[in-house]
Design a protein around this motif. Structure first.
Motif, PDB file in Angstrom:
ATOM      1  N   VAL A   1       0.238  -5.917 -12.188  1.00  0.00           N
ATOM      2  CA  VAL A   1       1.683  -5.726 -12.312  1.00  0.00           C
ATOM      3  C   VAL A   1       2.320  -6.387 -11.098  1.00  0.00           C
ATOM      4  O   VAL A   1       2.018  -6.018  -9.959  1.00  0.00           O
ATOM      5  N   VAL A   2       3.185  -7.360 -11.338  1.00  0.00           N
ATOM      6  CA  VAL A   2       3.747  -8.166 -10.251  1.00  0.00           C
ATOM      7  C   VAL A   2       5.254  -7.926 -10.138  1.00  0.00           C
ATOM      8  O   VAL A   2       6.042  -8.411 -10.955  1.00  0.00           O
ATOM      9  N   GLY A   3       5.666  -7.158  -9.123  1.00  0.00           N
ATOM     10  CA  GLY A   3       7.076  -6.974  -8.817  1.00  0.00           C
ATOM     11  C   GLY A   3       7.555  -8.063  -7.866  1.00  0.00           C
ATOM     12  O   GLY A   3       6.770  -8.866  -7.379  1.00  0.00           O
TER      13      GLY A   3
ATOM     14  N   LEU B   1     -12.383  -2.422 -16.285  1.00  0.00           N
ATOM     15  CA  LEU B   1     -11.034  -2.899 -16.023  1.00  0.00           C
ATOM     16  C   LEU B   1     -10.541  -2.352 -14.686  1.00  0.00           C
ATOM     17  O   LEU B   1     -10.779  -1.179 -14.370  1.00  0.00           O
ATOM     18  N   THR B   2      -9.872  -3.198 -13.911  1.00  0.00           N
ATOM     19  CA  THR B   2      -9.243  -2.739 -12.675  1.00  0.00           C
ATOM     20  C   THR B   2      -7.755  -3.054 -12.741  1.00  0.00           C
ATOM     21  O   THR B   2      -7.344  -4.091 -13.270  1.00  0.00           O
ATOM     22  N   LEU B   3      -6.957  -2.139 -12.208  1.00  0.00           N
ATOM     23  CA  LEU B   3      -5.513  -2.304 -12.161  1.00  0.00           C
ATOM     24  C   LEU B   3      -5.091  -2.719 -10.755  1.00  0.00           C
ATOM     25  O   LEU B   3      -5.680  -2.267  -9.760  1.00  0.00           O
ATOM     26  N   HIS B   4      -4.059  -3.552 -10.671  1.00  0.00           N
ATOM     27  CA  HIS B   4      -3.590  -4.042  -9.380  1.00  0.00           C
ATOM     28  C   HIS B   4      -2.059  -4.059  -9.373  1.00  0.00           C
ATOM     29  O   HIS B   4      -1.432  -4.459 -10.361  1.00  0.00           O
ATOM     30  N   GLY B   5      -1.470  -3.633  -8.262  1.00  0.00           N
ATOM     31  CA  GLY B   5      -0.028  -3.677  -8.100  1.00  0.00           C
ATOM     32  C   GLY B   5       0.344  -4.649  -7.005  1.00  0.00           C
ATOM     33  O   GLY B   5      -0.205  -4.583  -5.891  1.00  0.00           O
ATOM     34  N   LEU B   6       1.262  -5.553  -7.295  1.00  0.00           N
ATOM     35  CA  LEU B   6       1.659  -6.581  -6.335  1.00  0.00           C
ATOM     36  C   LEU B   6       3.173  -6.625  -6.201  1.00  0.00           C
ATOM     37  O   LEU B   6       3.911  -6.267  -7.121  1.00  0.00           O
ATOM     38  N   TRP B   7       3.640  -7.087  -5.052  1.00  0.00           N
ATOM     39  CA  TRP B   7       5.075  -7.325  -4.836  1.00  0.00           C
ATOM     40  C   TRP B   7       5.207  -8.675  -4.136  1.00  0.00           C
ATOM     41  O   TRP B   7       4.585  -8.910  -3.106  1.00  0.00           O
ATOM     42  N   HIS B   8       5.998  -9.543  -4.734  1.00  0.00           N
ATOM     43  CA  HIS B   8       6.155 -10.920  -4.248  1.00  0.00           C
ATOM     44  C   HIS B   8       7.512 -11.098  -3.596  1.00  0.00           C
ATOM     45  O   HIS B   8       8.551 -10.794  -4.192  1.00  0.00           O
TER      46      HIS B   8
ATOM     47  N   VAL C   1      -0.015  -6.130  -1.627  1.00  0.00           N
ATOM     48  CA  VAL C   1      -0.882  -5.485  -2.611  1.00  0.00           C
ATOM     49  C   VAL C   1      -0.826  -3.971  -2.418  1.00  0.00           C
ATOM     50  O   VAL C   1      -0.921  -3.469  -1.288  1.00  0.00           O
ATOM     51  N   TYR C   2      -0.695  -3.257  -3.511  1.00  0.00           N
ATOM     52  CA  TYR C   2      -0.600  -1.799  -3.456  1.00  0.00           C
ATOM     53  C   TYR C   2      -1.977  -1.170  -3.297  1.00  0.00           C
ATOM     54  O   TYR C   2      -2.919  -1.498  -4.012  1.00  0.00           O
TER      55      TYR C   2
END
Length: 217
Positions: free
Chosen positions: A105-107, A189-196, A205-206
């Motif tokens: 998920v890329v914010g 499956l792995t989940l990843h949180g990002l903010w650009h 990276v969260y």
């Protein structure tokens, strides 16, 4: 009534340039993709914002990412009998059919959707809270993020905090999908949180253990 017209000339010229260069130089790869189907390793859920070029951020080529974009990169909770099936359908297809190994998920900074949610929740955007606004109804997914940032007095700081909340909420909502929860627990499956950060070209990276976004050095 004629409503679909020819492409603008500048887009036709750009297509011709792409076909004469990038496509011609990589024709065998494109034909391989067409014949073998797609096998992306990761899914990206990003904002529709035209400034967020998610494939460029990771220097990716065709076939690497399964990409879904919506306003403010949000994922709704698992509600089979509810609304917002576009995003849910994309997630289901990526995980159950394509069997991606990573879901990102890329914010991003200066998100207009998040700002709209802030203004709507603050009672400053009646056009969004009218009930007939698709954007307003969609941004209700982020309302808990507005409520969790209530102690931030400065509006701009609160909006940035809400951009991070959009990522947190989406990750939490993803885990309400039974097939995602099962795949995560089975370590498929792995989940990843990002903010650009658009202006600075940064990426954070969260970390769910610390509940913090850490910059990528």
């Amino acid at each position: 009534m004629t409503y679909a017209r020819k492409l603008p000339g500048y887009l036709i010229n750009r297509f011709r340039g792409w076909r004469a260069t990038h496509y011609t130089e990589n024709k065998s790869w494109f034909r391989h993709l067409a014949q073998e189907g797609q096998h992306p390793r990761s899914m990206l859920i990003a904002c529709c914002d035209s400034r967020v070029h998610v494939t460029a951020i990771f220097n990716a080529d065709q076939g690497e990412f399964f990409i879904h974009r919506n306003i403010a990169n949000l994922v709704p909770p698992y509600t089979p009998d509810g609304d917002h099936h576009g995003t849910s359908a994309a997630v289901e297809y990526a995980v159950t059919a394509l069997k991606v190994a990573h879901l990102l998920v890329v914010g991003h900074s200066n998100c207009g959707g998040v700002r709209g949610c802030h203004d709507m929740c603050a009672g400053k955007a009646p056009e969004l809270s009218s009930g007939s606004s698709f954007v307003g109804n969609w941004m209700e997914i982020l309302r808990p993020g507005y409520e969790r940032t209530a102690d931030i007095a400065d509006a701009e700081a609160r909006i940035k905090a809400m951009e991070l909340e959009a990522v947190r909420i989406s990750l939490s909502n993803l885990m309400t999908f039974p097939f995602i929860k099962e795949a995560v627990e089975a370590e498929r499956l792995t989940l990843h949180g990002l903010w650009h950060d658009i202006g600075e070209g940064g990426l954070s990276v969260y970390d769910s253990d610390t509940d913090r976004f850490e910059p990528v050095a």
